[in-house]
Design a protein around this motif. Structure first.
Motif, PDB file in Angstrom:
ATOM      1  N   ILE A  35      -7.065   4.748   5.821  1.00  0.00           N
ATOM      2  CA  ILE A  35      -8.126   3.812   5.449  1.00  0.00           C
ATOM      3  C   ILE A  35      -7.552   2.451   5.077  1.00  0.00           C
ATOM      4  CG2 ILE A  35      -9.922   3.323   3.752  1.00  0.00           C
ATOM      5  CD1 ILE A  35     -10.478   6.330   3.629  1.00  0.00           C
ATOM      6  N   LEU A  36      -6.553   2.425   4.165  1.00  0.00           N
ATOM      7  CA  LEU A  36      -6.054   1.146   3.640  1.00  0.00           C
ATOM      8  C   LEU A  36      -5.240   0.378   4.684  1.00  0.00           C
ATOM      9  CD1 LEU A  36      -5.028   2.179   0.005  1.00  0.00           C
ATOM     10  CD2 LEU A  36      -7.121   1.071   0.788  1.00  0.00           C
ATOM     11  N   VAL A  37      -4.295   1.060   5.333  1.00  0.00           N
ATOM     12  CA  VAL A  37      -3.499   0.380   6.365  1.00  0.00           C
ATOM     13  C   VAL A  37      -4.384   0.026   7.561  1.00  0.00           C
ATOM     14  CG1 VAL A  37      -1.545   0.598   7.951  1.00  0.00           C
ATOM     15  CG2 VAL A  37      -1.361   1.505   5.635  1.00  0.00           C
ATOM     16  N   GLY A  38      -5.341   0.909   7.874  1.00  0.00           N
ATOM     17  CA  GLY A  38      -6.278   0.610   8.959  1.00  0.00           C
ATOM     18  C   GLY A  38      -7.119  -0.626   8.665  1.00  0.00           C
ATOM     19  N   LEU A  39      -7.559  -0.773   7.398  1.00  0.00           N
ATOM     20  CA  LEU A  39      -8.335  -1.962   7.004  1.00  0.00           C
ATOM     21  C   LEU A  39      -7.500  -3.232   7.133  1.00  0.00           C
ATOM     22  CD1 LEU A  39     -10.396  -0.787   3.884  1.00  0.00           C
ATOM     23  CD2 LEU A  39     -11.284  -1.554   6.099  1.00  0.00           C
ATOM     24  N   ILE A  40      -6.232  -3.138   6.738  1.00  0.00           N
ATOM     25  CA  ILE A  40      -5.343  -4.299   6.873  1.00  0.00           C
ATOM     26  C   ILE A  40      -5.215  -4.691   8.343  1.00  0.00           C
ATOM     27  CG2 ILE A  40      -2.947  -5.080   6.616  1.00  0.00           C
ATOM     28  CD1 ILE A  40      -2.793  -3.309   4.098  1.00  0.00           C
ATOM     29  N   GLN A  41      -5.027  -3.701   9.203  1.00  0.00           N
ATOM     30  CA  GLN A  41      -4.909  -3.962  10.637  1.00  0.00           C
ATOM     31  C   GLN A  41      -6.178  -4.594  11.192  1.00  0.00           C
ATOM     32  OE1 GLN A  41      -2.289  -3.641  12.474  1.00  0.00           O
ATOM     33  NE2 GLN A  41      -0.956  -2.067  11.626  1.00  0.00           N
ATOM     34  N   ILE A  42      -7.328  -4.091  10.767  1.00  0.00           N
ATOM     35  CA  ILE A  42      -8.608  -4.604  11.284  1.00  0.00           C
ATOM     36  C   ILE A  42      -8.848  -6.036  10.821  1.00  0.00           C
ATOM     37  CG2 ILE A  42     -11.114  -4.340  11.132  1.00  0.00           C
ATOM     38  CD1 ILE A  42     -10.634  -1.298  11.024  1.00  0.00           C
ATOM     39  N   ILE A  43      -8.627  -6.286   9.526  1.00  0.00           N
ATOM     40  CA  ILE A  43      -8.898  -7.623   8.978  1.00  0.00           C
ATOM     41  C   ILE A  43      -7.970  -8.662   9.590  1.00  0.00           C
ATOM     42  CG2 ILE A  43      -8.819  -9.028   6.887  1.00  0.00           C
ATOM     43  CD1 ILE A  43      -9.723  -6.517   5.339  1.00  0.00           C
ATOM     44  N   ILE A  44      -6.665  -8.364   9.600  1.00  0.00           N
ATOM     45  CA  ILE A  44      -5.713  -9.339  10.135  1.00  0.00           C
ATOM     46  C   ILE A  44      -5.806  -9.427  11.660  1.00  0.00           C
ATOM     47  CG2 ILE A  44      -3.249  -9.850  10.426  1.00  0.00           C
ATOM     48  CD1 ILE A  44      -2.762  -8.826   7.652  1.00  0.00           C
ATOM     49  N   VAL A  64       0.837  -1.205   0.000  1.00  0.00           N
ATOM     50  CA  VAL A  64       0.000   0.000   0.000  1.00  0.00           C
ATOM     51  C   VAL A  64       0.871   1.254   0.000  1.00  0.00           C
ATOM     52  CG1 VAL A  64      -1.626   1.355   1.383  1.00  0.00           C
ATOM     53  CG2 VAL A  64      -1.983  -1.101   1.097  1.00  0.00           C
ATOM     54  N   LEU A  65       1.872   1.298   0.871  1.00  0.00           N
ATOM     55  CA  LEU A  65       2.738   2.474   0.987  1.00  0.00           C
ATOM     56  C   LEU A  65       3.586   2.669  -0.264  1.00  0.00           C
ATOM     57  CD1 LEU A  65       3.901   2.005   4.693  1.00  0.00           C
ATOM     58  CD2 LEU A  65       2.163   3.570   3.832  1.00  0.00           C
ATOM     59  N   LEU A  66       4.002   1.568  -0.887  1.00  0.00           N
ATOM     60  CA  LEU A  66       4.751   1.655  -2.141  1.00  0.00           C
ATOM     61  C   LEU A  66       3.884   2.239  -3.246  1.00  0.00           C
ATOM     62  CD1 LEU A  66       7.487   0.915  -3.514  1.00  0.00           C
ATOM     63  CD2 LEU A  66       6.420  -1.268  -4.148  1.00  0.00           C
ATOM     64  N   PHE A  67       2.627   1.835  -3.298  1.00  0.00           N
ATOM     65  CA  PHE A  67       1.681   2.349  -4.285  1.00  0.00           C
ATOM     66  C   PHE A  67       1.429   3.845  -4.079  1.00  0.00           C
ATOM     67  CE2 PHE A  67      -2.804   3.416  -5.118  1.00  0.00           C
ATOM     68  CZ  PHE A  67      -2.823   3.259  -6.502  1.00  0.00           C
ATOM     69  N   ILE A  68       1.319   4.265  -2.822  1.00  0.00           N
ATOM     70  CA  ILE A  68       1.063   5.677  -2.526  1.00  0.00           C
ATOM     71  C   ILE A  68       2.300   6.532  -2.809  1.00  0.00           C
ATOM     72  CG2 ILE A  68       0.534   7.296  -0.638  1.00  0.00           C
ATOM     73  CD1 ILE A  68      -1.263   5.110   0.531  1.00  0.00           C
ATOM     74  N   GLY A  69       3.498   5.951  -2.633  1.00  0.00           N
ATOM     75  CA  GLY A  69       4.726   6.673  -2.938  1.00  0.00           C
ATOM     76  C   GLY A  69       5.404   7.304  -1.748  1.00  0.00           C
ATOM     77  N   ILE A  70       5.188   6.775  -0.556  1.00  0.00           N
ATOM     78  CA  ILE A  70       5.824   7.320   0.645  1.00  0.00           C
ATOM     79  C   ILE A  70       7.322   7.054   0.600  1.00  0.00           C
ATOM     80  CG2 ILE A  70       5.542   5.223   2.012  1.00  0.00           C
ATOM     81  CD1 ILE A  70       4.905   6.956   4.429  1.00  0.00           C
ATOM     82  N   ASP A  71       8.116   7.953   1.184  1.00  0.00           N
ATOM     83  CA  ASP A  71       9.559   7.749   1.261  1.00  0.00           C
ATOM     84  C   ASP A  71       9.878   6.565   2.164  1.00  0.00           C
ATOM     85  OD1 ASP A  71      10.126   9.919  -0.373  1.00  0.00           O
ATOM     86  OD2 ASP A  71      10.222  11.329   1.293  1.00  0.00           O
ATOM     87  N   ALA A  72      10.875   5.766   1.745  1.00  0.00           N
ATOM     88  CA  ALA A  72      11.354   4.614   2.536  1.00  0.00           C
ATOM     89  C   ALA A  72      10.214   3.704   2.992  1.00  0.00           C
ATOM     90  CB  ALA A  72      12.159   5.103   3.735  1.00  0.00           C
ATOM     91  N   PRO A  73       9.459   3.116   2.071  1.00  0.00           N
ATOM     92  CA  PRO A  73       8.326   2.262   2.481  1.00  0.00           C
ATOM     93  C   PRO A  73       8.757   1.025   3.263  1.00  0.00           C
ATOM     94  CG  PRO A  73       8.757   2.035   0.127  1.00  0.00           C
ATOM     95  CD  PRO A  73       9.611   3.171   0.601  1.00  0.00           C
ATOM     96  N   ILE A  74       9.996   0.536   3.015  1.00  0.00           N
ATOM     97  CA  ILE A  74      10.473  -0.636   3.757  1.00  0.00           C
ATOM     98  C   ILE A  74      10.589  -0.316   5.244  1.00  0.00           C
ATOM     99  CG2 ILE A  74      12.436  -2.190   4.082  1.00  0.00           C
ATOM    100  CD1 ILE A  74      12.954  -2.101   1.136  1.00  0.00           C
ATOM    101  N   PHE A  75      11.083   0.891   5.552  1.00  0.00           N
ATOM    102  CA  PHE A  75      11.206   1.292   6.953  1.00  0.00           C
ATOM    103  C   PHE A  75       9.840   1.320   7.627  1.00  0.00           C
ATOM    104  CE2 PHE A  75      10.750   4.766  10.011  1.00  0.00           C
ATOM    105  CZ  PHE A  75      11.622   4.330  10.997  1.00  0.00           C
ATOM    106  N   TRP A  76       8.862   1.931   6.974  1.00  0.00           N
ATOM    107  CA  TRP A  76       7.533   2.041   7.579  1.00  0.00           C
ATOM    108  C   TRP A  76       6.863   0.678   7.697  1.00  0.00           C
ATOM    109  CZ3 TRP A  76       7.038   6.196  10.135  1.00  0.00           C
ATOM    110  CH2 TRP A  76       7.625   7.377   9.699  1.00  0.00           C
ATOM    111  N   ALA A  77       7.115  -0.201   6.718  1.00  0.00           N
ATOM    112  CA  ALA A  77       6.574  -1.561   6.811  1.00  0.00           C
ATOM    113  C   ALA A  77       7.200  -2.303   7.990  1.00  0.00           C
ATOM    114  CB  ALA A  77       6.839  -2.319   5.504  1.00  0.00           C
ATOM    115  N   TYR A 109      -5.122  13.994   1.024  1.00  0.00           N
ATOM    116  CA  TYR A 109      -5.551  12.770   0.338  1.00  0.00           C
ATOM    117  C   TYR A 109      -4.654  11.566   0.669  1.00  0.00           C
ATOM    118  CZ  TYR A 109      -6.567   9.474  -3.411  1.00  0.00           C
ATOM    119  OH  TYR A 109      -6.882   8.346  -4.115  1.00  0.00           O
ATOM    120  N   PRO A 110      -3.295  11.659   0.558  1.00  0.00           N
ATOM    121  CA  PRO A 110      -2.464  10.493   0.927  1.00  0.00           C
ATOM    122  C   PRO A 110      -2.616  10.113   2.399  1.00  0.00           C
ATOM    123  CG  PRO A 110      -1.198  12.089  -0.335  1.00  0.00           C
ATOM    124  CD  PRO A 110      -2.481  12.755   0.042  1.00  0.00           C
ATOM    125  N   PHE A 111      -2.779  11.122   3.262  1.00  0.00           N
ATOM    126  CA  PHE A 111      -2.963  10.877   4.691  1.00  0.00           C
ATOM    127  C   PHE A 111      -4.214  10.031   4.931  1.00  0.00           C
ATOM    128  CE2 PHE A 111      -5.283  12.377   8.489  1.00  0.00           C
ATOM    129  CZ  PHE A 111      -4.407  11.975   9.473  1.00  0.00           C
TER     130      PHE A 111
END
Length: 341
Positions: free
Chosen positions: A262-271, A209-222, A255-257
């Protein structure tokens, strides 16, 4: 009255020792957890008939430890690279914050926004990020001490059974201690294994999700999301807010915020609410209220590190307390449904 006084003295002494001895105790506890993981990995190797028949235990221990050590080194290298990327990119935050405040000024049309702008202008976001990074790198700073502890635990493991026979003369006591140790190992190892699987799944999906959005250093945030998922209850919330807030700073747009929330929150809720309960079941045997209380207690004693360790420590305490008649009621209250062995 006398017993109460003894209890208070012992409790105060234990808390004092935990606070002032945390520089030694925290690496030791992490070493124990790594030892549990290496034993689990060794048992996995034993399922391969060729490895079980032709490789001695010391070699399987060595391979298991080297695998874990290699993963830690790789993770530290990746984190260092990503932290440097974030540090260089943080220079653009002031401009983005200014554009966000200007947008809010047009939308709200109130004088309070100008005051907010002045206050936010005095915030050094680089220092805030540095505090976060320092908390993460503190554990890796103790890596050498953890490795030393693990090596000595492996050396102690060789003679542990012999010492157990010498320390307890009766077969009943020997069996009881062995049963408690095996139960602790099984519970903690199962928790770490399942929690790692759940956290890695959350981190990987969040990375996409973060890679798709284009955040800096997505590996770190993951990685940060994966790590924070080990903190019960509040970890998933923090893991969602951190990258979302960073998106606000990086892009200067809402918008990215909102998209990350929404997307990361949904992942957290589902898993977290569907997958994890199915995998964990009642294996931990610790109530939700006890989890929240121990999270607060260990967090106040050892900070963020204590929050990470709160569940494994609580599981170990329940198993140990259940073995003594005087502390068994405490173990029952801390357990999920009051059913303990």
């Amino acid at each position: 009255m006398k017993n109460t006084a003894y209890f208070c003295i012992v409790a105060i002494s234990i808390v004092t020792a935990l606070i002032y001895g945390k520089s030694l105790l925290i690496p030791f506890i992490f070493a124990l957890l790594l030892w549990f993981l290496s034993r689990k990995l060794r048992l996995t190797f034993n399922r391969i008939k060729f490895v079980n028949n032709f490789f001695p235990s010391w070699m399987k221990n060595t391979v298991s430890s080297l695998v874990i050590l290699f993963l830690l080194v790789v993770i530290s290298k990746i984190l260092t690279s990503n932290i440097n990327t974030l540090a260089s990119a943080s220079q653009n935050y002031d401009t983005n914050i200014g554009s966000i405040i200007e947008s809010l000024s047009l939308y709200l049309s109130v004088d309070l926004v100008e005051t907010l702008k002045i206050q936010l202008g005095n915030i050094n976001f680089g220092n805030i990020l540095s505090l976060i990074f320092n908390s993460l790198t503190e554990l890796f700073g103790n890596l050498f001490m953890i490795i030393i502890y693990v090596l000595f635990i492996f050396l102690e493991e060789v003679n542990f059974h012999k010492k157990l026979l010498l320390a307890f003369s009766t077969k009943n006591k020997q069996d009881k201690i062995s049963t408690v140790i095996d139960e602790i190992e099984a519970s903690v190892t199962d928790y770490l294994g399942l929690k790692t699987l759940v956290s890695l799944s959350t981190g990987f999906l969040s990375y996409l999700v973060l890679l798709f959005i284009g955040i800096d250093a997505p590996i770190f945030w993951a990685f940060l999301i994966t790590l924070l998922n080990y903190i019960p209850t509040i970890g998933s919330l923090i893991a969602t807010v951190f990258p979302a807030t960073y998106c606000l700073l990086q892009f200067g747009e809402l918008y990215p915020f909102i998209l990350v929330l929404i997307l990361v929150g949904l992942i957290q809720i589902i898993i977290g609410n569907i997958l994890e309960p199915r995998l964990m079941g009642n294996s931990l045997n610790i109530s939700s209220l006890a989890t929240l209380i121990t999270l607060s207690i260990w967090g106040s004693i050892w900070g963020i590190t204590g929050m990470f360790l709160s569940v494994p420590i609580s599981v170990i305490l329940i198993i140990i307390l259940s073995q003594f008649p005087s502390t068994r009621p405490v173990a029952i209250m801390l357990s999920d449904k009051g059913e303990i062995n």
